[in-house]
Scaffold this motif. Structure first.
Motif, PDB file in Angstrom:
ATOM      1  N   THR A 103      68.732 -73.471  15.643  1.00  0.00           N
ATOM      2  CA  THR A 103      68.390 -72.103  16.044  1.00  0.00           C
ATOM      3  C   THR A 103      67.231 -71.583  15.206  1.00  0.00           C
ATOM      4  OG1 THR A 103      70.645 -71.661  16.765  1.00  0.00           O
ATOM      5  CG2 THR A 103      69.276 -69.737  16.275  1.00  0.00           C
ATOM      6  N   MET A 104      67.293 -71.808  13.896  1.00  0.00           N
ATOM      7  CA  MET A 104      66.203 -71.367  13.025  1.00  0.00           C
ATOM      8  C   MET A 104      64.905 -72.088  13.372  1.00  0.00           C
ATOM      9  SD  MET A 104      67.885 -70.944   9.291  1.00  0.00           S
ATOM     10  CE  MET A 104      69.363 -69.993   9.040  1.00  0.00           C
ATOM     11  N   GLU A 105      65.016 -73.372  13.689  1.00  0.00           N
ATOM     12  CA  GLU A 105      63.819 -74.125  14.056  1.00  0.00           C
ATOM     13  C   GLU A 105      63.220 -73.603  15.359  1.00  0.00           C
ATOM     14  OE1 GLU A 105      65.162 -78.198  13.914  1.00  0.00           O
ATOM     15  OE2 GLU A 105      64.734 -78.322  11.758  1.00  0.00           O
ATOM     16  N   ARG A 106      64.069 -73.226  16.302  1.00  0.00           N
ATOM     17  CA  ARG A 106      63.547 -72.633  17.542  1.00  0.00           C
ATOM     18  C   ARG A 106      62.828 -71.325  17.255  1.00  0.00           C
ATOM     19  NH1 ARG A 106      67.462 -74.239  22.479  1.00  0.00           N
ATOM     20  NH2 ARG A 106      67.831 -76.346  21.779  1.00  0.00           N
ATOM     21  N   GLY A 107      63.379 -70.553  16.322  1.00  0.00           N
ATOM     22  CA  GLY A 107      62.720 -69.315  15.910  1.00  0.00           C
ATOM     23  C   GLY A 107      61.404 -69.587  15.202  1.00  0.00           C
ATOM     24  N   ALA A 108      61.303 -70.770  14.594  1.00  0.00           N
ATOM     25  CA  ALA A 108      60.068 -71.139  13.902  1.00  0.00           C
ATOM     26  C   ALA A 108      58.963 -71.491  14.884  1.00  0.00           C
ATOM     27  CB  ALA A 108      60.324 -72.326  12.974  1.00  0.00           C
ATOM     28  N   ALA A 121      69.782 -69.771  21.852  1.00  0.00           N
ATOM     29  CA  ALA A 121      70.480 -70.519  20.796  1.00  0.00           C
ATOM     30  C   ALA A 121      71.230 -69.563  19.863  1.00  0.00           C
ATOM     31  CB  ALA A 121      69.483 -71.359  20.010  1.00  0.00           C
ATOM     32  N   ALA A 122      70.594 -68.446  19.497  1.00  0.00           N
ATOM     33  CA  ALA A 122      71.228 -67.473  18.593  1.00  0.00           C
ATOM     34  C   ALA A 122      72.458 -66.843  19.252  1.00  0.00           C
ATOM     35  CB  ALA A 122      70.225 -66.398  18.186  1.00  0.00           C
ATOM     36  N   LEU A 123      72.311 -66.439  20.501  1.00  0.00           N
ATOM     37  CA  LEU A 123      73.440 -65.814  21.199  1.00  0.00           C
ATOM     38  C   LEU A 123      74.597 -66.788  21.355  1.00  0.00           C
ATOM     39  CD1 LEU A 123      71.535 -63.735  23.912  1.00  0.00           C
ATOM     40  CD2 LEU A 123      72.644 -62.886  21.821  1.00  0.00           C
ATOM     41  N   ALA A 124      74.311 -68.067  21.576  1.00  0.00           N
ATOM     42  CA  ALA A 124      75.363 -69.078  21.707  1.00  0.00           C
ATOM     43  C   ALA A 124      76.168 -69.218  20.415  1.00  0.00           C
ATOM     44  CB  ALA A 124      74.754 -70.424  22.096  1.00  0.00           C
ATOM     45  N   LEU A 125      75.548 -68.885  19.279  1.00  0.00           N
ATOM     46  CA  LEU A 125      76.242 -68.937  17.985  1.00  0.00           C
ATOM     47  C   LEU A 125      76.883 -67.604  17.617  1.00  0.00           C
ATOM     48  CD1 LEU A 125      73.718 -71.012  15.849  1.00  0.00           C
ATOM     49  CD2 LEU A 125      75.900 -71.766  16.811  1.00  0.00           C
ATOM     50  N   GLY A 126      76.781 -66.621  18.517  1.00  0.00           N
ATOM     51  CA  GLY A 126      77.374 -65.318  18.259  1.00  0.00           C
ATOM     52  C   GLY A 126      76.509 -64.412  17.399  1.00  0.00           C
ATOM     53  N   LEU A 127      75.257 -64.804  17.203  1.00  0.00           N
ATOM     54  CA  LEU A 127      74.344 -63.997  16.386  1.00  0.00           C
ATOM     55  C   LEU A 127      73.717 -62.928  17.257  1.00  0.00           C
ATOM     56  CD1 LEU A 127      72.786 -67.007  14.495  1.00  0.00           C
ATOM     57  CD2 LEU A 127      74.450 -65.362  13.596  1.00  0.00           C
ATOM     58  N   ARG A 128      73.564 -61.736  16.711  1.00  0.00           N
ATOM     59  CA  ARG A 128      73.070 -60.622  17.518  1.00  0.00           C
ATOM     60  C   ARG A 128      71.855 -59.909  16.936  1.00  0.00           C
ATOM     61  NH1 ARG A 128      75.572 -63.155  20.554  1.00  0.00           N
ATOM     62  NH2 ARG A 128      77.316 -62.529  21.805  1.00  0.00           N
ATOM     63  N   ALA A 129      71.555 -60.140  15.652  1.00  0.00           N
ATOM     64  CA  ALA A 129      70.432 -59.446  15.023  1.00  0.00           C
ATOM     65  C   ALA A 129      69.695 -60.403  14.090  1.00  0.00           C
ATOM     66  CB  ALA A 129      70.926 -58.227  14.244  1.00  0.00           C
ATOM     67  N   VAL A 130      68.396 -60.146  13.926  1.00  0.00           N
ATOM     68  CA  VAL A 130      67.572 -61.002  13.074  1.00  0.00           C
ATOM     69  C   VAL A 130      66.541 -60.167  12.327  1.00  0.00           C
ATOM     70  CG1 VAL A 130      65.930 -61.502  14.942  1.00  0.00           C
ATOM     71  CG2 VAL A 130      66.115 -63.077  13.026  1.00  0.00           C
ATOM     72  N   VAL A 131      66.280 -60.565  11.097  1.00  0.00           N
ATOM     73  CA  VAL A 131      65.170 -60.013  10.317  1.00  0.00           C
ATOM     74  C   VAL A 131      64.464 -61.211   9.700  1.00  0.00           C
ATOM     75  CG1 VAL A 131      64.445 -58.590   8.359  1.00  0.00           C
ATOM     76  CG2 VAL A 131      66.371 -57.864   9.781  1.00  0.00           C
ATOM     77  N   SER A 132      63.160 -61.298   9.943  1.00  0.00           N
ATOM     78  CA  SER A 132      62.355 -62.378   9.387  1.00  0.00           C
ATOM     79  C   SER A 132      61.296 -61.776   8.476  1.00  0.00           C
ATOM     80  CB  SER A 132      61.707 -63.174  10.522  1.00  0.00           C
ATOM     81  OG  SER A 132      61.000 -64.271  10.008  1.00  0.00           O
ATOM     82  N   ILE A 133      61.271 -62.235   7.229  1.00  0.00           N
ATOM     83  CA  ILE A 133      60.394 -61.657   6.209  1.00  0.00           C
ATOM     84  C   ILE A 133      59.396 -62.717   5.751  1.00  0.00           C
ATOM     85  CG2 ILE A 133      60.319 -60.603   3.915  1.00  0.00           C
ATOM     86  CD1 ILE A 133      63.319 -59.833   4.447  1.00  0.00           C
TER      87      ILE A 133
END
Length: 149
Positions: free
Chosen positions: A74-79, A112-124
């Motif tokens: 999921t993180m790699e997809r966000g990358a 991918a994030a929603l499938a893992l139950g993740l709902r919010a993101v902050v990227s710094i």
């Protein structure tokens, strides 16, 4: 949620841990792992990851609070096309408190994030002098707040 005093104590402990890691024969990966663990504790995120730019200019997951293959993917997809890439490209913090309503170009990351139950993101974005060398990403479930402090 932690009180300001609890966060202050964690931050003091964090600096002591990082300092001791740097003073002794330090392991760079151990130091980065310590940083993501501390960040997770202080921000109350569900998961935290650290992505650094490789020799070809692409973001790669270096460490995370969970060594779960699905989370890393999921993180790699966000990358590649998501909040991490956007933060890396613009040099700005990218925060989205509702991943389900994220931009269409984030589709792979969003699914991918929603499938893992993740709902919010902050990227710094992480900087070294004038260069952006990576991003620190916070991922949260609905029962957690988006870290903003």
């Amino acid at each position: 949620m932690m009180s300001p005093t609890e966060k202050e104590r964690l931050l003091i402990d964090a600096f002591a841990t990082v300092t001791s890691t740097l003073v002794r024969d330090h392991d760079f990966v151990e130091l980065l792992q310590t940083l993501v663990e501390i960040t997770k504790d202080i921000t109350d995120a569900t998961d935290v990851g650290l992505l650094l730019v490789d020799g070809t200019g692409h973001l790669e997951v270096v460490t995370s609070t969970r060594e779960n293959g699905d989370l890393i993917e999921t993180m790699e997809r966000g990358a590649h096309s998501g909040p991490c890439q956007q933060s890396f490209r613009t040099g700005e913090i990218v925060a989205d408190s509702d991943i389900a309503a994220s931009p269409p170009e984030w589709a792979e990351f969003r699914d991918a994030a929603l499938a893992l139950g993740l709902r919010a993101v902050v990227s710094i974005p992480m900087r070294y002098r004038t260069s952006i060398i990576g991003v620190l990403v916070h991922l949260s479930r609905p029962d957690r707040r988006v870290p903003r402090e």
